[in-house]
Motif scaffolding. Structure first.
Motif, PDB file in Angstrom:
ATOM      1  N   UNK A   5       0.826  -1.213   0.000  1.00 24.78           N
ATOM      2  CA  UNK A   5       0.000   0.000   0.000  1.00 24.78           C
ATOM      3  C   UNK A   5       0.856   1.257   0.000  1.00 24.78           C
ATOM      4  N   UNK A   6       1.939   1.230   0.791  1.00 25.10           N
ATOM      5  CA  UNK A   6       2.832   2.398   0.811  1.00 25.10           C
ATOM      6  C   UNK A   6       3.474   2.611  -0.559  1.00 25.10           C
ATOM      7  N   UNK A   7       3.848   1.512  -1.208  1.00 26.03           N
ATOM      8  CA  UNK A   7       4.442   1.623  -2.540  1.00 26.03           C
ATOM      9  C   UNK A   7       3.408   2.159  -3.536  1.00 26.03           C
ATOM     10  N   UNK A   8       2.175   1.643  -3.407  1.00 30.84           N
ATOM     11  CA  UNK A   8       1.109   2.131  -4.292  1.00 30.84           C
ATOM     12  C   UNK A   8       0.832   3.602  -4.053  1.00 30.84           C
ATOM     13  N   UNK A   9       0.862   4.027  -2.769  1.00 27.38           N
ATOM     14  CA  UNK A   9       0.642   5.436  -2.454  1.00 27.38           C
ATOM     15  C   UNK A   9       1.698   6.325  -3.084  1.00 27.38           C
ATOM     16  N   UNK A  10       2.935   5.863  -3.048  1.00 22.06           N
ATOM     17  CA  UNK A  10       4.018   6.633  -3.662  1.00 22.06           C
ATOM     18  C   UNK A  10       3.790   6.771  -5.158  1.00 22.06           C
ATOM     19  N   UNK A  11       3.354   5.671  -5.785  1.00 26.47           N
ATOM     20  CA  UNK A  11       3.091   5.733  -7.226  1.00 26.47           C
ATOM     21  C   UNK A  11       1.956   6.694  -7.535  1.00 26.47           C
ATOM     22  N   UNK A  12       0.913   6.686  -6.686  1.00 25.92           N
ATOM     23  CA  UNK A  12      -0.214   7.590  -6.906  1.00 25.92           C
ATOM     24  C   UNK A  12       0.191   9.049  -6.744  1.00 25.92           C
ATOM     25  N   UNK A  13       1.034   9.328  -5.756  1.00 17.46           N
ATOM     26  CA  UNK A  13       1.514  10.701  -5.570  1.00 17.46           C
ATOM     27  C   UNK A  13       2.317  11.166  -6.771  1.00 17.46           C
ATOM     28  N   UNK A  14       3.132  10.267  -7.302  1.00 17.67           N
ATOM     29  CA  UNK A  14       3.924  10.602  -8.479  1.00 17.67           C
ATOM     30  C   UNK A  14       3.017  10.897  -9.665  1.00 17.67           C
ATOM     31  N   UNK A  15       1.974  10.078  -9.819  1.00 18.40           N
ATOM     32  CA  UNK A  15       1.034  10.308 -10.917  1.00 18.40           C
ATOM     33  C   UNK A  15       0.278  11.620 -10.739  1.00 18.40           C
ATOM     34  N   UNK A  16      -0.042  11.947  -9.476  1.00 26.58           N
ATOM     35  CA  UNK A  16      -0.743  13.206  -9.217  1.00 26.58           C
ATOM     36  C   UNK A  16       0.111  14.399  -9.618  1.00 26.58           C
ATOM     37  N   UNK A  17       1.419  14.326  -9.361  1.00 25.50           N
ATOM     38  CA  UNK A  17       2.312  15.422  -9.725  1.00 25.50           C
ATOM     39  C   UNK A  17       2.469  15.542 -11.240  1.00 25.50           C
ATOM     40  N   UNK A  18       2.192  14.446 -11.941  1.00 25.52           N
ATOM     41  CA  UNK A  18       2.332  14.473 -13.398  1.00 25.52           C
ATOM     42  C   UNK A  18       1.078  14.983 -14.103  1.00 25.52           C
ATOM     43  N   UNK A  19      -0.031  15.110 -13.356  1.00 26.67           N
ATOM     44  CA  UNK A  19      -1.305  15.484 -13.976  1.00 26.67           C
ATOM     45  C   UNK A  19      -1.262  16.805 -14.746  1.00 26.67           C
ATOM     46  N   UNK A  20      -0.642  17.880 -14.185  1.00 27.54           N
ATOM     47  CA  UNK A  20      -0.609  19.127 -14.957  1.00 27.54           C
ATOM     48  C   UNK A  20       0.011  18.952 -16.333  1.00 27.54           C
ATOM     49  N   UNK A  21       1.056  18.117 -16.438  1.00 30.20           N
ATOM     50  CA  UNK A  21       1.678  17.884 -17.741  1.00 30.20           C
ATOM     51  C   UNK A  21       0.778  17.039 -18.636  1.00 30.20           C
ATOM     52  N   UNK A  22       0.107  16.049 -18.030  1.00 24.93           N
ATOM     53  CA  UNK A  22      -0.766  15.172 -18.810  1.00 24.93           C
ATOM     54  C   UNK A  22      -1.904  15.964 -19.452  1.00 24.93           C
ATOM     55  N   UNK A  23      -2.465  16.912 -18.666  1.00 23.74           N
ATOM     56  CA  UNK A  23      -3.599  17.686 -19.163  1.00 23.74           C
ATOM     57  C   UNK A  23      -3.173  19.038 -19.742  1.00 23.74           C
ATOM     58  N   UNK A  24      -1.874  19.240 -19.864  1.00 26.27           N
ATOM     59  CA  UNK A  24      -1.380  20.543 -20.300  1.00 26.27           C
ATOM     60  C   UNK A  24      -1.933  20.984 -21.634  1.00 26.27           C
ATOM     61  N   UNK A  25      -1.922  20.097 -22.649  1.00 26.27           N
ATOM     62  CA  UNK A  25      -2.403  20.484 -23.974  1.00 26.27           C
ATOM     63  C   UNK A  25      -3.900  20.769 -23.966  1.00 26.27           C
ATOM     64  N   UNK A  26      -4.642  20.022 -23.123  1.00 27.81           N
ATOM     65  CA  UNK A  26      -6.082  20.257 -23.027  1.00 27.81           C
ATOM     66  C   UNK A  26      -6.362  21.616 -22.385  1.00 27.81           C
ATOM     67  N   UNK A  27      -5.564  21.975 -21.380  1.00 28.75           N
ATOM     68  CA  UNK A  27      -5.729  23.265 -20.718  1.00 28.75           C
ATOM     69  C   UNK A  27      -5.461  24.413 -21.672  1.00 28.75           C
ATOM     70  N   UNK A  28      -4.396  24.259 -22.474  1.00 27.96           N
ATOM     71  CA  UNK A  28      -4.064  25.292 -23.451  1.00 27.96           C
ATOM     72  C   UNK A  28      -5.202  25.453 -24.458  1.00 27.96           C
ATOM     73  N   UNK A  29      -5.756  24.320 -24.895  1.00 30.35           N
ATOM     74  CA  UNK A  29      -6.859  24.377 -25.860  1.00 30.35           C
ATOM     75  C   UNK A  29      -8.091  25.038 -25.260  1.00 30.35           C
ATOM     76  N   UNK A  30      -8.368  24.736 -23.975  1.00 31.96           N
ATOM     77  CA  UNK A  30      -9.533  25.331 -23.321  1.00 31.96           C
ATOM     78  C   UNK A  30      -9.361  26.839 -23.206  1.00 31.96           C
TER      79      UNK A  30
END
Length: 321
Positions: free
Chosen positions: A74-99
């Motif tokens: 669970x701790x390892x999974x939590x770390x992975x989720x936190x990492x993914x959360x920090x990547x969200x702005x980049x993942x949605x970056x092109x969509x934000x620019x388009x909006x």
């Protein structure tokens, strides 16, 4: 199931595990009845039962070792989720620019866009509400308010207030004569919204974070103007604030419960008799200072008092009588 996919033991699995412990901590695979097969599989998946192929048995495993293993996963999974959360702005970056490049924000130097049709207006207001971060200013002229979506209105307001936002709403005086509106206002003020009423007319407007405003673009409710011109929005904010200062506070909870609410002049008089200042009275009742001053002026004429001290003294005597 947990958020990371672990199937934790339910009551049935726990009961079977305890039964196996009572029988010595071991069960033969051949003795597992069909209705327990899925439960046994759950215990095996968790690691609470360990199979021994040579003698065809299942042995109970110390839950502490299982707890340590699942906790580490669970701790390892939590770390992975936190990492993914920090990547969200980049993942949605092109969509934000388009909006941001969409027509509503095409001219950030200031623009006005007319939206036609109630469905489109509701969609636009919904978008702005979702983007709201700090403050909503709402002016709703007329009497009764639509309450067909009262629960959604209260829930949305509650979520926004819980993030630290503020909501101020202005109704006309006739709104407090409608029972459904009063009940809605009581619920909203009960969770932290501020709602005042005004005896004068004012334009319908919604202002979001003092940066975007929605106003009627024509008579009726089928055309609205979405404005993000800073100068115009600032003018509308100042207009709202002036109306807010002249409006009166209402004890919505008292009205909703059917209790008789003292008139505003009576409330002003009672507080004045207790020695409160004009500013303190305005704050206590949610009124503008000019409104309180007007009530006090009328009370001075009524009691023929030359000074506030004399008025307060006379009113104290009147309430004590």
């Amino acid at each position: 199931m947990t958020d990371t996919g672990f199937a934790l033991p339910d009551d049935t699995a726990r009961a079977l595990y305890l039964a196996i412990l009572r029988d010595g901590g071991r069960i033969r695979i051949a003795d597992v009845v069909e209705e327990d097969a899925q439960t046994v599989q759950t215990l095996m998946d968790l690691g609470l039962l360990k199979p021994y192929v040579l003698d065809g048995s299942l042995s109970a495993v110390d839950p502490r070792s299982v707890t340590a293993r699942i906790g580490a996963d669970l701790r390892a999974a939590g770390t992975r989720l936190l990492t993914r959360a920090e990547e969200l702005p980049d993942v949605f970056g092109d969509l934000t620019v388009a909006y941001d490049a969409a027509s509503r924000r095409r001219d950030r130097s200031g623009s006005t866009r007319v939206v036609e049709g109630m469905e489109n207006i509701r969609h636009q207001v919904s978008q702005l509400s979702e983007e709201l971060r700090h403050e909503a200013l709402c002016a709703h002229p007329g009497g009764a308010r639509p309450v067909d979506a009262a629960d959604d209105t209260v829930n949305h307001a509650r979520r926004f207030l819980e993030t630290g936002g503020s909501i101020r709403t202005l109704y006309q005086s006739a709104a407090r004569l409608d029972a459904s509106t009063v009940r809605l206002a009581a619920r909203l003020t009960g969770i932290g919204c501020h709602i005042r009423v005004a005896a004068f007319s004012f334009p319908k407007m919604l202002i979001f974070d003092r940066t975007v405003a929605v106003v009627a673009a024509a008579p009726g409710v089928t055309s609205a103007a979405v404005i993000d011109d800073p100068a115009v929005v600032d003018f509308l904010v100042r207009t709202f604030e002036l109306h807010w200062q002249d409006a009166e506070g209402v004890n919505w909870a008292s009205l909703a419960s059917g209790s008789s609410e003292p008139s505003v002049p009576e409330q002003v008089g009672r507080l004045l008799a207790r020695g409160l200042t004009q500013r303190a009275i305005a704050t206590r009742l949610g009124l503008g200072e000019r409104t309180v001053a007007a009530h006090i002026a009328r009370l001075r004429d009524q009691y023929d008092a030359e000074t506030l001290f004399q008025l307060g003294w006379q009113m104290r005597g009147a309430h004590d009588a």
